[in-house]
Design a protein around this motif. Structure first.
Motif, PDB file in Angstrom:
ATOM      1  N   GLU A 188       0.833  -1.200   0.000  1.00 27.17           N
ATOM      2  CA  GLU A 188       0.000   0.000   0.000  1.00 27.17           C
ATOM      3  C   GLU A 188       0.869   1.251   0.000  1.00 27.17           C
ATOM      4  N   ASP A 189       1.932   1.256   0.807  1.00 29.48           N
ATOM      5  CA  ASP A 189       2.860   2.396   0.765  1.00 29.48           C
ATOM      6  C   ASP A 189       3.548   2.483  -0.592  1.00 29.48           C
ATOM      7  N   TRP A 190       3.859   1.331  -1.179  1.00 29.14           N
ATOM      8  CA  TRP A 190       4.502   1.333  -2.500  1.00 29.14           C
ATOM      9  C   TRP A 190       3.573   1.922  -3.548  1.00 29.14           C
ATOM     10  N   ILE A 191       2.298   1.625  -3.491  1.00 30.32           N
ATOM     11  CA  ILE A 191       1.335   2.166  -4.455  1.00 30.32           C
ATOM     12  C   ILE A 191       1.270   3.691  -4.343  1.00 30.32           C
ATOM     13  N   VAL A 192       1.234   4.185  -3.127  1.00 29.81           N
ATOM     14  CA  VAL A 192       1.147   5.638  -2.935  1.00 29.81           C
ATOM     15  C   VAL A 192       2.404   6.320  -3.461  1.00 29.81           C
ATOM     16  N   ARG A 193       3.569   5.742  -3.190  1.00 33.28           N
ATOM     17  CA  ARG A 193       4.817   6.368  -3.638  1.00 33.28           C
ATOM     18  C   ARG A 193       4.952   6.338  -5.154  1.00 33.28           C
ATOM     19  N   GLN A 194       4.613   5.212  -5.766  1.00 30.65           N
ATOM     20  CA  GLN A 194       4.814   5.089  -7.206  1.00 30.65           C
ATOM     21  C   GLN A 194       3.839   5.945  -7.998  1.00 30.65           C
ATOM     22  N   THR A 195       2.610   6.030  -7.569  1.00 30.20           N
ATOM     23  CA  THR A 195       1.622   6.826  -8.307  1.00 30.20           C
ATOM     24  C   THR A 195       1.784   8.320  -8.085  1.00 30.20           C
ATOM     25  N   ALA A 196       2.537   8.703  -7.070  1.00 29.58           N
ATOM     26  CA  ALA A 196       2.741  10.143  -6.833  1.00 29.58           C
ATOM     27  C   ALA A 196       3.586  10.781  -7.927  1.00 29.58           C
ATOM     28  N   ASP A 197       4.384   9.988  -8.643  1.00 27.35           N
ATOM     29  CA  ASP A 197       5.233  10.538  -9.704  1.00 27.35           C
ATOM     30  C   ASP A 197       4.519  10.630 -11.045  1.00 27.35           C
ATOM     31  N   LEU A 198       3.309  10.146 -11.156  1.00 27.87           N
ATOM     32  CA  LEU A 198       2.573  10.191 -12.420  1.00 27.87           C
ATOM     33  C   LEU A 198       1.963  11.568 -12.644  1.00 27.87           C
ATOM     34  N   PRO A 199       1.617  11.891 -13.878  1.00 28.68           N
ATOM     35  CA  PRO A 199       0.911  13.160 -14.131  1.00 28.68           C
ATOM     36  C   PRO A 199      -0.381  13.241 -13.324  1.00 28.68           C
ATOM     37  N   ALA A 200      -0.796  14.460 -13.034  1.00 26.33           N
ATOM     38  CA  ALA A 200      -1.930  14.661 -12.114  1.00 26.33           C
ATOM     39  C   ALA A 200      -3.206  14.012 -12.625  1.00 26.33           C
ATOM     40  N   GLY A 201      -3.487  14.072 -13.912  1.00 26.07           N
ATOM     41  CA  GLY A 201      -4.722  13.517 -14.426  1.00 26.07           C
ATOM     42  C   GLY A 201      -4.754  12.007 -14.463  1.00 26.07           C
ATOM     43  N   ALA A 203      -2.750  10.068 -12.050  1.00 22.45           N
ATOM     44  CA  ALA A 203      -2.298   9.505 -10.772  1.00 22.45           C
ATOM     45  C   ALA A 203      -3.456   8.908  -9.977  1.00 22.45           C
ATOM     46  N   SER A 204      -4.563   9.649  -9.871  1.00 23.30           N
ATOM     47  CA  SER A 204      -5.677   9.157  -9.047  1.00 23.30           C
ATOM     48  C   SER A 204      -6.292   7.895  -9.645  1.00 23.30           C
ATOM     49  N   CYS A 205      -6.437   7.865 -10.968  1.00 17.28           N
ATOM     50  CA  CYS A 205      -7.007   6.668 -11.599  1.00 17.28           C
ATOM     51  C   CYS A 205      -6.100   5.454 -11.397  1.00 17.28           C
ATOM     52  N   ALA A 206      -4.797   5.642 -11.584  1.00 15.94           N
ATOM     53  CA  ALA A 206      -3.865   4.525 -11.413  1.00 15.94           C
ATOM     54  C   ALA A 206      -3.824   4.065  -9.967  1.00 15.94           C
ATOM     55  N   ARG A 207      -3.866   5.004  -9.015  1.00 13.22           N
ATOM     56  CA  ARG A 207      -3.825   4.621  -7.593  1.00 13.22           C
ATOM     57  C   ARG A 207      -5.077   3.831  -7.208  1.00 13.22           C
ATOM     58  N   ASP A 208      -6.248   4.313  -7.621  1.00 11.35           N
ATOM     59  CA  ASP A 208      -7.476   3.583  -7.304  1.00 11.35           C
ATOM     60  C   ASP A 208      -7.499   2.215  -7.979  1.00 11.35           C
ATOM     61  N   TRP A 209      -6.949   2.128  -9.178  1.00 10.58           N
ATOM     62  CA  TRP A 209      -6.908   0.842  -9.892  1.00 10.58           C
ATOM     63  C   TRP A 209      -6.023  -0.164  -9.165  1.00 10.58           C
ATOM     64  N   LEU A 210      -4.849   0.279  -8.695  1.00 11.32           N
ATOM     65  CA  LEU A 210      -3.947  -0.624  -7.989  1.00 11.32           C
ATOM     66  C   LEU A 210      -4.529  -1.066  -6.656  1.00 11.32           C
ATOM     67  N   PHE A 211      -5.195  -0.149  -5.953  1.00  9.07           N
ATOM     68  CA  PHE A 211      -5.841  -0.544  -4.694  1.00  9.07           C
ATOM     69  C   PHE A 211      -6.993  -1.515  -4.956  1.00  9.07           C
ATOM     70  N   TRP A 212      -7.672  -1.343  -6.070  1.00  6.84           N
ATOM     71  CA  TRP A 212      -8.735  -2.294  -6.427  1.00  6.84           C
ATOM     72  C   TRP A 212      -8.164  -3.668  -6.721  1.00  6.84           C
ATOM     73  N   LEU A 213      -7.036  -3.728  -7.416  1.00  4.00           N
ATOM     74  CA  LEU A 213      -6.378  -5.010  -7.641  1.00  4.00           C
ATOM     75  C   LEU A 213      -5.937  -5.651  -6.331  1.00  4.00           C
TER      76      LEU A 213
END
Length: 485
Positions: A188-201, A203-213
């Motif tokens: 969970e910490d890894w997901i937050v750190r990795q998605t923080a470097d993505l573009p703003a539009g 990042a949220s979609c990728a973070r929610d997708w990884l948490f869903w997985l």
């Protein structure tokens, strides 16, 4: 012969042998002799056999009595007149635990935890070995326990050094409200750190997708951590590239996807499209996008050897950048130079390495040891001796879990860091074999001698190399070497 047995001839077979006190019949033919004797008596008219009349209930055969149900779990021990602790109990060092000196098997909390562990093991289908290890771990943690004490999770995690199931024990203690300091999963910490470097539009979609997985939902089972690492490693480069020209995931069209997929082929095409399908399917389901651009795209898997192409320089450079530790340098060196499979890397033993004569044995094939792999082996063995100086594990690769035993590392260990960057260890190995085939006129006999392949595998790689040479695949200007080379 037991004390109550007698030596007399059996009424049925006449054998003079010890028989039990239940009738004049030999013990080994007791049931058969008894039935045969009564049948003979009935035929002679001496015994009247019971007859089954219509309507009479048929007597059920005698069966062994069912096992009694397990005893109910003991109630929680009543709080005694003890002083409430003012501070949390400090974490203990379990390496100093001595069963003869410290075990308190009559502790009420230990009795309750053992009973609850047996129930949880039956409910979750734990094997007999796991239940035994959990039962053996609880006295180490609950001996000397008093009411109000909470066991830190860091103390429970020390059980991994004894090859004991720390996570199972933590589940039992958490069920009894005896565990404190529980940390969220590392992924969970890894997901937050990795998605923080993505573009703003994105990042949220990728973070929610990884948490869903990771967590799943009512209709989807959670995916493993390895799947999450792999999927994000495959999707991340495209999200960064699209973020330079687009503001949100909903702006991605099918034409952009097709343009990105045209650059890929074979297994890589299949893996990337599978990960993108999962991302856009979740975004459509969660109403983050209006349409799913991956709908209708086919992920047909082609044979592994028929779709072989050399790795691009960017992929090779990414693998080299990831190898920042002695362990990763050794793993990548064995795969990129000796074309070792992950299972061969895991089962490589110290006795298979001859540093003095510069030889190494992989899969039963002894070959010369190159300078890079030799230096990587020396660096790793020094690091291994520093971390686990007293380990008796015969394998070269060890971890904190296998250092105290004789087992090889897990299947996930050699590729855990590579998967996070979307790099497959098998791709590196296959690229090494293909490079050898391209440099030696696509000769299957040469591949079989160098890498120890069987005829089928060697011919498959040779055909893939011949196809690349004839079709000039990916604009490669490759020619056969001269006969004198």
């Amino acid at each position: 012969m037991r004390s109550g047995d007698a030596l007399d001839p059996c009424l049925r077979c006449g054998a003079v042998i010890a028989y039990s006190g239940n009738g004049r019949y030999a013990r080994f033919c007791n049931a058969y002799c008894r039935k045969s004797y009564h049948r003979q008596q009935a035929q002679a008219g001496r015994v009247e056999q019971p007859r089954m009349l219509p309507g009479m209930p048929r007597l059920a055969r005698s069966r062994r009595a069912p096992a009694p149900p397990p005893p109910p779990p003991p109630l929680r021990p009543a709080a005694l007149n003890r002083q409430i602790p003012l501070f949390d109990r400090p974490m203990r060092d379990l390496t100093r635990y001595d069963a003869e000196l410290h075990a308190e098997l009559d502790n009420p909390a230990l009795i309750l935890a053992r009973s609850r562990a047996a129930q949880i093991g039956q409910e979750r289908g734990w094997s007999a070995y796991v239940r035994y290890d959990v039962d053996r771990s609880l006295p180490m943690l609950l001996s000397g326990h008093i009411d109000g004490d909470q066991i830190p999770e860091a103390e429970v995690l020390q059980l991994t050094g004894f090859n004991l199931p720390a996570r199972r024990v933590a589940a039992v203690l958490a069920d009894l409200d005896l565990l404190t300091g529980q940390r969220p999963p590392a992924i969970e910490d890894w997901i937050v750190r990795q998605t923080a470097d993505l573009p703003a539009g994105f990042a949220s979609c990728a973070r929610d997708w990884l948490f869903w997985l990771h967590n799943g939902d009512t209709r989807t089972k959670p995916r493993s951590d390895a799947t999450i690492y792999t999927y994000f490693g495959l999707v991340r480069p495209y999200l960064i590239e699209w973020g330079h020209t687009h503001d949100h995931l909903r702006e991605i069209t099918k034409d952009l996807l097709l343009a990105a997929m045209d650059k890929l082929g074979g297994r890589r095409h299949h893996n990337v499209l599978t990960a993108l399908k999962s991302l856009f399917r979740y975004a459509k389901k969660d109403r983050k996008i209006f349409t799913n651009p991956t709908q209708g795209l086919r992920t047909t898997r082609t044979p592994a050897h028929s779709s072989l192409v050399p790795l691009q320089e960017t992929r090779i450079q990414a693998a080299a950048d990831v190898a920042d530790t002695a362990t990763l340098r050794l793993i990548i060196g064995l795969a990129a130079i000796h074309a070792a499979r992950p299972v061969a890397i895991r089962h490589l033993k110290i006795s298979d390495v001859d540093l003095a004569n510069q030889r190494i044995t992989l899969n039963g094939v002894t070959r010369p040891l190159d300078e890079f792999t030799a230096q990587a082996l020396l660096a790793y063995l020094r690091e291994r001796a520093r971390q686990w100086p007293h380990t008796k594990n015969p394998h070269v690769l060890v971890s904190r879990i296998t250092a105290g035993g004789q087992r090889p590392v897990s299947k996930y260990f050699p590729k855990q860091h590579l998967l996070r960057h979307g790099i497959q260890l098998e791709e590196i190995r296959m690229d090494r074999v293909l490079d050898e085939a391209l440099a030696n006129r696509a000769d299957p006999l040469h591949l079989a001698c160098v890498f120890g392949f069987d005829a089928t595998t060697a011919v498959a790689y040779a055909e893939a190399a011949r196809r690349i040479l004839t079709e000039d695949h990916l604009s490669l200007d490759v020619s056969f070497p001269d006969e004198g080379c």
